[in-house]
Design a protein around this motif. Structure first.
Motif, mmCIF file in Angstrom:
data_model
loop_
_atom_site.group_PDB
_atom_site.id
_atom_site.type_symbol
_atom_site.label_atom_id
_atom_site.label_comp_id
_atom_site.label_asym_id
_atom_site.label_seq_id
_atom_site.Cartn_x
_atom_site.Cartn_y
_atom_site.Cartn_z
ATOM 1 N N ALA A 173 11.818 5.264 -6.345
ATOM 2 C CA ALA A 173 10.620 5.578 -5.542
ATOM 3 C C ALA A 173 10.302 4.016 -4.952
ATOM 4 N N VAL A 174 10.312 3.116 -5.385
ATOM 5 C CA VAL A 174 10.028 1.592 -4.978
ATOM 6 C C VAL A 174 11.179 1.517 -4.230
ATOM 7 N N THR A 175 12.614 1.782 -4.505
ATOM 8 C CA THR A 175 13.532 1.344 -3.467
ATOM 9 C C THR A 175 13.389 2.203 -2.264
ATOM 10 N N GLU A 176 12.984 3.509 -2.268
ATOM 11 C CA GLU A 176 12.796 4.339 -0.950
ATOM 12 C C GLU A 176 11.818 3.875 -0.173
ATOM 13 N N VAL A 177 10.546 3.170 -0.496
ATOM 14 C CA VAL A 177 9.736 2.763 0.558
ATOM 15 C C VAL A 177 10.096 1.233 0.905
ATOM 16 N N LEU A 178 10.866 0.709 -0.046
ATOM 17 C CA LEU A 178 11.212 -0.579 0.594
ATOM 18 C C LEU A 178 12.391 -0.624 1.723
ATOM 19 N N HIS B 105 0.793 -1.220 0.082
ATOM 20 C CA HIS B 105 0.177 0.065 0.136
ATOM 21 C C HIS B 105 1.012 1.361 -0.053
ATOM 22 N N ALA B 106 1.986 1.188 0.758
ATOM 23 C CA ALA B 106 2.903 2.130 0.617
ATOM 24 C C ALA B 106 3.686 2.428 -0.867
ATOM 25 N N LEU B 107 3.947 1.477 -1.259
ATOM 26 C CA LEU B 107 4.217 1.535 -2.820
ATOM 27 C C LEU B 107 3.425 2.191 -3.592
ATOM 28 N N ASP B 108 2.008 1.746 -3.496
ATOM 29 C CA ASP B 108 0.995 2.313 -4.287
ATOM 30 C C ASP B 108 0.739 3.756 -4.230
ATOM 31 N N ALA B 109 0.960 4.201 -2.862
ATOM 32 C CA ALA B 109 0.875 5.500 -2.629
ATOM 33 C C ALA B 109 2.006 6.443 -3.001
ATOM 34 N N ALA B 110 3.104 6.089 -2.803
ATOM 35 C CA ALA B 110 4.244 6.547 -3.258
ATOM 36 C C ALA B 110 4.353 6.780 -4.913
ATOM 37 N N LEU B 111 3.862 5.798 -5.628
ATOM 38 C CA LEU B 111 4.005 5.946 -6.957
ATOM 39 C C LEU B 111 2.917 6.866 -7.379
ATOM 40 N N GLY C 111 3.080 10.412 -9.400
ATOM 41 C CA GLY C 111 2.645 10.496 -10.912
ATOM 42 C C GLY C 111 3.424 9.411 -11.728
ATOM 43 N N LEU C 112 4.083 8.437 -10.957
ATOM 44 C CA LEU C 112 4.997 7.497 -11.483
ATOM 45 C C LEU C 112 4.444 6.090 -11.878
ATOM 46 N N GLY C 113 2.915 5.975 -11.293
ATOM 47 C CA GLY C 113 2.386 4.828 -11.556
ATOM 48 C C GLY C 113 1.606 4.378 -10.358
#
Length: 421
Positions: free
Chosen positions: A392-397, A342-348, A352-354
């Motif tokens: 963005a994905v890496t930062e969330v992970l 859910h955090a990945l989805d929110a960040a992307l 505006g990246l997906g």
């Protein structure tokens, strides 16, 4: 009225379109803030029927609680409609028609019923049953889809990163099967769609309208399209269009800046006595258009031009024409918190990246016979910049201490691995 009062009013409520479009943003509550899952008797279902008289008609069934949308064709003299396709979250078969077929039907339904402005509810509701092929271009499609959602869902979604509405881009990418070997064949009047059987295809065709299909009502479908083409064609056959004043006004409207001249065309048509079936609908589209796209289709129809001809001139190049996206698969070990996806989805989405959504999980059976989850799979769509999306994905992970144990790969073969560092 094809859209009965209940459905028409429901479409105007904030949670209708997120639920209808299966958007992740819906929180499970209805417009009154009540949790429908707690009400076992709540069954929210609607039916809309779009026809052109006494011939075949399209029947749309919407079951919001079940996340199901079905499309059927009611044939004269028969009871329940014949199934054309359906869309849900499980075993969907939504690829029913071409874009050109939907646009033709939407125009005809609007001419037949003034309450169905085009582009508007028909396009917004039925676009999910379109399959885009090699003959389709974003330049002639996205302005109309944008206008349709803008009419039925004003302010309901922020523009997408590529300069179109978020719903438009989501829909275009989801229904875009260009480059997958999609082919249309004509067996007499049975226009059917097929795709090579290739396990590497990540955008497979799911359609009942395939060659040799016995259940699809080909003849009834062709009859509906023929009636639509006849109705739309009558708009360009009125003798009033032969007058020099009308011809001159039409010429001005079909140019690159023709939108500024539509009022003059309406005046010329009224002065010439333009009338007949659908005339008032087209005149309204010229005199008081809800969007530029509404005036555009009216000009194309009156001029007898192929759909999209004036759209290209008025709107130019679509922001989606050169847009890119990448589909990725992220595997998370079982000890990674469930909130990570859910955090990945929110960040992307915020960037505006997906988007990201949980696709499934893998389990193993232990010695005691019980199953335990060993990993979770997350589908990720990255738009416009793969590098920024991966960052963005890496930062969330990293926030969830999962960057060193997660695995990110391209969904398409050969499934190349992407470094998370």
């Amino acid at each position: 009225m094809p859209l009965d009062d209940a459905l028409y009013e429901r479409m105007g409520e904030p949670d209708f379109w997120p639920r209808y479009l299966f958007e992740d943003g819906w929180d499970g509550e209805d417009s009154d803030g009540e949790d429908e899952e707690d009400d076992e008797d709540a069954v929210e279902a609607y039916r809309a029927e779009f026809g052109l008289g006494d011939g075949p008609s399209l029947v749309l069934d919407v079951e919001l609680d079940n996340e199901y949308v079905g499309l059927g064709l009611r044939l004269p003299g028969q009871g329940e409609p014949v199934e054309l396709g359906w869309d849900d979250q499980a075993h969907f078969h939504p690829h029913v028609m071409r874009w050109a077929e939907l646009e033709l039907l939407a125009r005809a339904f609007a001419l037949h019923d003034p309450a169905l402005r085009h582009p508007g509810p028909v396009l917004a509701l039925l676009a999910r049953f379109v399959v885009l092929d090699e003959g389709d271009t974003a330049d002639v499609i996205t302005p109309l889809v944008d206008a349709a959602f803008g009419l039925v869902r004003p302010g309901g979604a922020a523009p997408g990163g590529a300069g179109v509405r978020a719903e438009t881009r989501d829909w275009f990418e989801l229904r875009d099967l260009r480059g997958t070997g999609l082919t249309w064949t004509d067996e007499g009047r049975r226009s059917a769609v097929g795709q090579p059987d290739d396990p590497r295809t990540i955008r497979p065709l799911y359609s009942l309208r395939q060659p040799g299909a016995e259940a699809f009502p080909f003849e009834g479908w062709d009859e509906l399209l023929a009636r639509a083409a006849e109705l739309v064609g009558t708009a360009a056959a009125d003798p009033a269009l032969d007058g020099p004043g009308v011809r001159a006004a039409l010429k001005r409207c079909t140019g690159a800046r023709g939108y500024a001249a539509v009022g003059g065309l309406a005046d010329a048509l009224r002065a010439a006595g333009y009338g007949g079936s659908g005339a008032e609908v087209l005149l309204r589209a010229l005199e008081t258009p809800v969007s530029r796209a509404e005036a555009c289709w009216a000009v194309e129809t009156i001029a007898g031009l192929a759909p999209g001809t004036v759209v290209r001139r008025w709107f130019g190049r679509s922001p989606l024409t050169d847009a890119r996206h990448w589909d990725l698969l992220l595997t998370l070990p079982a000890d990674v918190p469930g909130a990570t996806a859910h955090a990945l989805d929110a960040a992307l989405r915020a960037a505006g990246l997906g988007w990201a959504e949980i696709a499934g999980s893998t389990s193993t059976k232990g010695p005691d016979g019980t199953y335990r989850t060993v990993s979770t799979t997350v589908d990720i769509r990255v738009r416009d910049s793969l590098e920024q999306g991966v960052t963005a994905v890496t930062e969330v992970l990293r926030r969830f201490d999962a960057a060193s144990t997660a695995e990110l790969r391209h969904e398409a073969a050969p499934h190349e691995r992407i470094a998370l560092d």
